[in-house]
Design a protein around this motif. Structure first.
Motif, PDB file in Angstrom:
ATOM      1  N   MET A   1     -11.558 -31.807  21.236  1.00  0.00           N
ATOM      2  CA  MET A   1     -11.044 -31.173  20.020  1.00  0.00           C
ATOM      3  C   MET A   1      -9.531 -31.269  19.941  1.00  0.00           C
ATOM      4  SD  MET A   1     -13.417 -27.745  19.959  1.00  0.00           S
ATOM      5  CE  MET A   1     -12.112 -26.824  19.175  1.00  0.00           C
ATOM      6  N   LEU A   2      -8.864 -30.895  21.040  1.00  0.00           N
ATOM      7  CA  LEU A   2      -7.399 -30.876  21.034  1.00  0.00           C
ATOM      8  C   LEU A   2      -6.827 -32.287  20.924  1.00  0.00           C
ATOM      9  CD1 LEU A   2      -6.756 -28.206  23.828  1.00  0.00           C
ATOM     10  CD2 LEU A   2      -7.013 -27.870  21.375  1.00  0.00           C
ATOM     11  N   LEU A   3      -7.434 -33.232  21.615  1.00  0.00           N
ATOM     12  CA  LEU A   3      -6.939 -34.605  21.580  1.00  0.00           C
ATOM     13  C   LEU A   3      -7.100 -35.209  20.194  1.00  0.00           C
ATOM     14  CD1 LEU A   3      -5.767 -36.909  23.280  1.00  0.00           C
ATOM     15  CD2 LEU A   3      -8.108 -37.596  23.841  1.00  0.00           C
ATOM     16  N   GLY A   4      -8.235 -34.966  19.562  1.00  0.00           N
ATOM     17  CA  GLY A   4      -8.449 -35.510  18.229  1.00  0.00           C
ATOM     18  C   GLY A   4      -7.545 -34.883  17.189  1.00  0.00           C
ATOM     19  N   ALA A   5      -7.303 -33.582  17.328  1.00  0.00           N
ATOM     20  CA  ALA A   5      -6.479 -32.880  16.340  1.00  0.00           C
ATOM     21  C   ALA A   5      -5.012 -33.274  16.416  1.00  0.00           C
ATOM     22  CB  ALA A   5      -6.623 -31.371  16.531  1.00  0.00           C
ATOM     23  N   PRO A  60     -19.558 -32.547  12.990  1.00  0.00           N
ATOM     24  CA  PRO A  60     -18.280 -33.070  13.484  1.00  0.00           C
ATOM     25  C   PRO A  60     -18.390 -34.380  14.256  1.00  0.00           C
ATOM     26  CG  PRO A  60     -18.998 -31.214  14.835  1.00  0.00           C
ATOM     27  CD  PRO A  60     -19.954 -31.304  13.686  1.00  0.00           C
ATOM     28  N   ARG A  61     -19.493 -34.602  14.941  1.00  0.00           N
ATOM     29  CA  ARG A  61     -19.568 -35.739  15.864  1.00  0.00           C
ATOM     30  C   ARG A  61     -19.378 -37.110  15.190  1.00  0.00           C
ATOM     31  NH1 ARG A  61     -21.971 -37.076  20.930  1.00  0.00           N
ATOM     32  NH2 ARG A  61     -22.784 -39.199  20.946  1.00  0.00           N
ATOM     33  N   PRO A  62     -20.173 -37.473  14.173  1.00  0.00           N
ATOM     34  CA  PRO A  62     -20.037 -38.829  13.619  1.00  0.00           C
ATOM     35  C   PRO A  62     -18.680 -39.080  12.979  1.00  0.00           C
ATOM     36  CG  PRO A  62     -21.497 -37.492  12.262  1.00  0.00           C
ATOM     37  CD  PRO A  62     -21.250 -36.718  13.511  1.00  0.00           C
ATOM     38  N   LEU A  63     -18.145 -38.075  12.272  1.00  0.00           N
ATOM     39  CA  LEU A  63     -16.855 -38.272  11.617  1.00  0.00           C
ATOM     40  C   LEU A  63     -15.723 -38.361  12.633  1.00  0.00           C
ATOM     41  CD1 LEU A  63     -16.755 -38.570   8.564  1.00  0.00           C
ATOM     42  CD2 LEU A  63     -18.726 -37.222   9.271  1.00  0.00           C
ATOM     43  N   TYR A  64     -15.815 -37.583  13.702  1.00  0.00           N
ATOM     44  CA  TYR A  64     -14.811 -37.640  14.765  1.00  0.00           C
ATOM     45  C   TYR A  64     -14.778 -39.035  15.388  1.00  0.00           C
ATOM     46  CZ  TYR A  64     -12.430 -36.346  19.135  1.00  0.00           C
ATOM     47  OH  TYR A  64     -11.567 -36.276  20.202  1.00  0.00           O
ATOM     48  N   LEU A  65     -15.954 -39.594  15.691  1.00  0.00           N
ATOM     49  CA  LEU A  65     -16.013 -40.907  16.328  1.00  0.00           C
ATOM     50  C   LEU A  65     -15.560 -42.010  15.377  1.00  0.00           C
ATOM     51  CD1 LEU A  65     -19.388 -40.547  18.279  1.00  0.00           C
ATOM     52  CD2 LEU A  65     -17.058 -40.266  19.148  1.00  0.00           C
ATOM     53  N   ILE A  66     -15.938 -41.925  14.110  1.00  0.00           N
ATOM     54  CA  ILE A  66     -15.505 -42.928  13.130  1.00  0.00           C
ATOM     55  C   ILE A  66     -13.985 -42.888  12.975  1.00  0.00           C
ATOM     56  CG2 ILE A  66     -15.560 -43.543  10.682  1.00  0.00           C
ATOM     57  CD1 ILE A  66     -18.491 -42.629  10.656  1.00  0.00           C
ATOM     58  N   GLY A  67     -13.436 -41.680  12.846  1.00  0.00           N
ATOM     59  CA  GLY A  67     -11.989 -41.549  12.707  1.00  0.00           C
ATOM     60  C   GLY A  67     -11.248 -42.072  13.922  1.00  0.00           C
ATOM     61  N   CYS A  99      -7.588 -38.095  10.058  1.00  0.00           N
ATOM     62  CA  CYS A  99      -7.995 -36.947   9.237  1.00  0.00           C
ATOM     63  C   CYS A  99      -9.211 -36.212   9.799  1.00  0.00           C
ATOM     64  CB  CYS A  99      -8.317 -37.400   7.812  1.00  0.00           C
ATOM     65  SG  CYS A  99      -6.870 -37.788   6.812  1.00  0.00           S
ATOM     66  N   ALA A 100      -9.925 -36.816  10.731  1.00  0.00           N
ATOM     67  CA  ALA A 100     -11.203 -36.240  11.168  1.00  0.00           C
ATOM     68  C   ALA A 100     -11.039 -35.155  12.225  1.00  0.00           C
ATOM     69  CB  ALA A 100     -12.113 -37.345  11.693  1.00  0.00           C
ATOM     70  N   GLY A 101     -10.044 -35.276  13.091  1.00  0.00           N
ATOM     71  CA  GLY A 101      -9.968 -34.419  14.269  1.00  0.00           C
ATOM     72  C   GLY A 101      -9.862 -32.935  13.964  1.00  0.00           C
ATOM     73  N   LEU A 167     -12.889 -41.565  21.834  1.00  0.00           N
ATOM     74  CA  LEU A 167     -14.228 -42.130  21.710  1.00  0.00           C
ATOM     75  C   LEU A 167     -15.074 -41.820  22.942  1.00  0.00           C
ATOM     76  CD1 LEU A 167     -13.339 -45.605  20.154  1.00  0.00           C
ATOM     77  CD2 LEU A 167     -14.657 -43.789  19.060  1.00  0.00           C
ATOM     78  N   VAL A 168     -14.481 -41.951  24.116  1.00  0.00           N
ATOM     79  CA  VAL A 168     -15.239 -41.718  25.347  1.00  0.00           C
ATOM     80  C   VAL A 168     -15.611 -40.241  25.485  1.00  0.00           C
ATOM     81  CG1 VAL A 168     -15.136 -41.775  27.870  1.00  0.00           C
ATOM     82  CG2 VAL A 168     -14.244 -43.702  26.532  1.00  0.00           C
ATOM     83  N   ILE A 169     -14.602 -39.367  25.348  1.00  0.00           N
ATOM     84  CA  ILE A 169     -14.863 -37.942  25.522  1.00  0.00           C
ATOM     85  C   ILE A 169     -15.727 -37.407  24.390  1.00  0.00           C
ATOM     86  CG2 ILE A 169     -13.804 -35.670  25.771  1.00  0.00           C
ATOM     87  CD1 ILE A 169     -11.332 -37.051  26.875  1.00  0.00           C
ATOM     88  N   GLY A 170     -15.433 -37.851  23.165  1.00  0.00           N
ATOM     89  CA  GLY A 170     -16.191 -37.373  22.014  1.00  0.00           C
ATOM     90  C   GLY A 170     -17.655 -37.754  22.080  1.00  0.00           C
ATOM     91  N   SER A 171     -17.939 -38.995  22.495  1.00  0.00           N
ATOM     92  CA  SER A 171     -19.331 -39.434  22.574  1.00  0.00           C
ATOM     93  C   SER A 171     -20.091 -38.691  23.676  1.00  0.00           C
ATOM     94  CB  SER A 171     -19.392 -40.946  22.824  1.00  0.00           C
ATOM     95  OG  SER A 171     -18.774 -41.277  24.057  1.00  0.00           O
ATOM     96  N   ARG A 172     -19.381 -38.246  24.700  1.00  0.00           N
ATOM     97  CA  ARG A 172     -20.039 -37.560  25.811  1.00  0.00           C
ATOM     98  C   ARG A 172     -20.158 -36.055  25.599  1.00  0.00           C
ATOM     99  NH1 ARG A 172     -20.366 -40.128  30.742  1.00  0.00           N
ATOM    100  NH2 ARG A 172     -20.041 -38.129  31.821  1.00  0.00           N
ATOM    101  N   ARG A 173     -19.185 -35.453  24.893  1.00  0.00           N
ATOM    102  CA  ARG A 173     -19.107 -33.993  24.870  1.00  0.00           C
ATOM    103  C   ARG A 173     -19.428 -33.359  23.516  1.00  0.00           C
ATOM    104  NH1 ARG A 173     -20.059 -32.169  29.362  1.00  0.00           N
ATOM    105  NH2 ARG A 173     -19.298 -30.171  28.582  1.00  0.00           N
ATOM    106  N   LEU A 174     -19.163 -34.044  22.425  1.00  0.00           N
ATOM    107  CA  LEU A 174     -19.418 -33.405  21.125  1.00  0.00           C
ATOM    108  C   LEU A 174     -20.913 -33.265  20.886  1.00  0.00           C
ATOM    109  CD1 LEU A 174     -16.774 -35.031  18.749  1.00  0.00           C
ATOM    110  CD2 LEU A 174     -16.806 -32.709  19.668  1.00  0.00           C
ATOM    111  N   PRO A 175     -21.366 -32.090  20.460  1.00  0.00           N
ATOM    112  CA  PRO A 175     -22.808 -31.873  20.274  1.00  0.00           C
ATOM    113  C   PRO A 175     -23.352 -32.662  19.092  1.00  0.00           C
ATOM    114  CG  PRO A 175     -21.564 -29.990  19.446  1.00  0.00           C
ATOM    115  CD  PRO A 175     -20.572 -30.887  20.126  1.00  0.00           C
ATOM    116  N   ARG A 176     -24.572 -33.128  19.247  1.00  0.00           N
ATOM    117  CA  ARG A 176     -25.246 -33.802  18.144  1.00  0.00           C
ATOM    118  C   ARG A 176     -25.759 -32.770  17.157  1.00  0.00           C
ATOM    119  NH1 ARG A 176     -26.177 -39.119  19.450  1.00  0.00           N
ATOM    120  NH2 ARG A 176     -25.898 -39.645  21.661  1.00  0.00           N
ATOM    121  N   ARG A 177     -25.919 -33.195  15.930  1.00  0.00           N
ATOM    122  CA  ARG A 177     -26.426 -32.281  14.907  1.00  0.00           C
ATOM    123  C   ARG A 177     -27.909 -32.030  15.146  1.00  0.00           C
ATOM    124  NH1 ARG A 177     -26.276 -33.189   8.346  1.00  0.00           N
ATOM    125  NH2 ARG A 177     -26.256 -30.993   7.775  1.00  0.00           N
ATOM    126  N   GLU A 178     -28.295 -30.760  15.051  1.00  0.00           N
ATOM    127  CA  GLU A 178     -29.694 -30.422  15.277  1.00  0.00           C
ATOM    128  C   GLU A 178     -30.580 -31.004  14.187  1.00  0.00           C
ATOM    129  OE1 GLU A 178     -27.294 -28.283  14.808  1.00  0.00           O
ATOM    130  OE2 GLU A 178     -27.086 -26.939  16.541  1.00  0.00           O
TER     131      GLU A 178
END
Length: 458
Positions: A1-5, A60-67, A99-101, A167-178
């Motif tokens: 979160m902090l790195l993306g923001a 948040p996950r897909p938009l964070y990774l795309i951004g 803009c995504a973070g 990309l590495v941290i986000g793909s491993r740690r951001l939760p997927r949408r239920e």
């Protein structure tokens, strides 16, 4: 979160000390290199609420990774750009990618609030404010150091490892949408998005370089604003729900305060930096280091005061600090000792640490919980509108060069905005409830077009 923001504020300010070297490299005048700043502002002003809306819709996950991927591509483009035009295109892509973070982080915090039934610790919001706004002040210092190591292209190259880390941290740690069989279909108001862009882009281009022969640009923006308002009031799923904003005056006032304080902050960040290199005759590296107290003080103040909400008090003290910093700028000249420059940036850092945190917390408690990402993105749009007002002021006062007399005129202009910011903070009584010890934690509310949630007053 902090790195993306942090990607957006770092890139919005890191270019400050490299504009002159880039102009020399491509034989471009300042009127052309300033588009490196404006291009990112334009992309961000439109992209922040857009990405916020998409985050609210898809998680948040897909938009964070795309951004993050867009940021990496933009960094590579900047490293090997053969012309100023390609470099400007890289800054546009960088603006959209960063803009995504921040909206993703705000959405994730609220998501955890709903999941656990507990309010997020204040330290989380404090660290997010540091990464999303306060680190902006580190940009010029970081830019100066990178230029000393690898030239101006290094200020673009730094985005590649940052993007890879996201990309590495986000793909491993951001939760997927239920998954949910009953989730309603997502509707994206494409017409509303285009109408919003038709309002923002002409207005910001006009503010970049205000000239009488560009009178048609604010006219276009005004007509587009009327069309945008009509469209959004009629849309079933509007891009920006104007009815919600109309029923939430405290949130609108927070957006206005974000614009006012950003005008002063960016005016100081860019205008003062230009004067350091032009009027004070400092090289890019010492000019960047002169702004180090700004970032250091902002971080210290945010960490010290972050555990208490006290939004109203932080805004008032921040406005007073802005007034003091601008008043001291009027007394500076070509022979001003270096230590006094550090005093100015340190005082400005007090304001940066307080106002960024306070405005973010105000949005967190005032916005509709189910629209938190788009509301946070819209606040960033107002921040960049303020940055464009500051850019217009710099163009008006610092031409043909950023000498001391011109910088004094800019500082006087900034004092007016700081005073308006102070008045708006003092007179807004709704802020008192946010800082109260018994202020309730934000709670999820049923999603409704007619919702006029104002959690700060519940």
């Amino acid at each position: 979160m902090l790195l993306g923001a942090m990607l957006n504020p770092i890139n919005s300010s890191i270019i400050a000390v490299s504009l002159i070297p880039i102009g020399m490299a491509f034989g471009a005048p300042p009127a052309e290199t300033t588009w490196l700043v404006s291009a990112l502002y334009l992309a961000t002003a439109v992209g922040q609420p857009l990405f916020g809306k998409l985050v609210d819709a898809f998680g948040p996950r897909p938009l964070y990774l795309i951004g993050s991927a867009m940021v990496g591509v933009a960094g590579v483009m900047g490293m090997f750009a053969p012309s100023l035009g390609v470099l400007i295109a890289a800054r546009v892509l960088l603006g959209f990618g960063t803009c995504a973070g921040y909206p993703a982080s705000m959405h994730l915090i609220r998501r955890e609030n709903r999941r656990t039934g507990q309010d997020s610790p204040q330290v989380v919001l404090t660290l997010l404010a540091l990464s999303s706004q306060t680190v902006m002040a580190i940009g010029p210092t970081l830019g100066g150091l990178l230029m000393a190591l690898g030239g101006w292209r290094a200020t673009f190259a730094i985005n590649v490892p940052l993007a890879v880390a996201c990309l590495v941290i986000g793909s491993r740690r951001l939760p997927r949408r239920e998954a949910s069989a009953t989730r309603p279909a997502v509707h994206i108001d494409v017409v509303g998005i285009l109408a919003f862009a038709a309002v923002v882009v002409p207005l910001m281009i006009f503010l970049i370089d205000i000239r009488p022969d560009r009178w048609y640009l604010p006219v276009i923006a005004g007509l587009a604003a009327v069309g945008f308002g009509i469209r959004e009031l009629r849309a079933a799923e509007p891009f920006i729900d104007l009815r919600v904003l109309a029923g939430n005056p405290p949130l609108v006032l927070t957006y206005l305060r974000a614009l006012l304080t950003a005008t002063v902050s960016y005016g100081l960040l860019y205008g003062f930096t230009q004067w350091l290199e032009d009027g004070r005759q400092l090289a890019p590296t010492p000019a960047g280091l002169a702004l180090l107290p700004l970032s250091g003080m902002a971080i210290v103040i945010s960490l010290i005061t972050g555990r208490r909400q006290a939004v109203r008090a932080k805004l008032m003290v921040g406005a007073i600090a802005q007034l003091i910093a601008c008043a001291v700028m009027i007394m500076l000249g070509g022979g001003t000792p270096y230590w006094l420059l550090l005093v100015v940036t340190a005082v400005a850092g007090v304001s940066q640490g307080l106002t960024g945190l306070a405005n973010q917390n105000a949005v967190y408690y005032q916005a509709d919980p189910r629209r938190i990402a788009s509301s946070a993105g819209l606040m960033r749009t107002f921040v960049y509108l303020g940055s464009m007002v500051a850019s217009a002021a710099q163009g008006a006062f610092l031409k043909p060069r950023a000498d001391s007399a011109s910088m004094h005129e800019l500082a006087t202009f900034m004092i007016i905005f700081a005073a308006l910011f102070l008045i708006l903070s003092i007179t807004d009584r709704s802020l008192r409830r946010i800082g109260a010890d018994n202020c309730p934690a934000p709670a999820a509310q049923p999603e409704s077009r007619s919702s006029t949630t104002n959690e700060g007053n519940n």
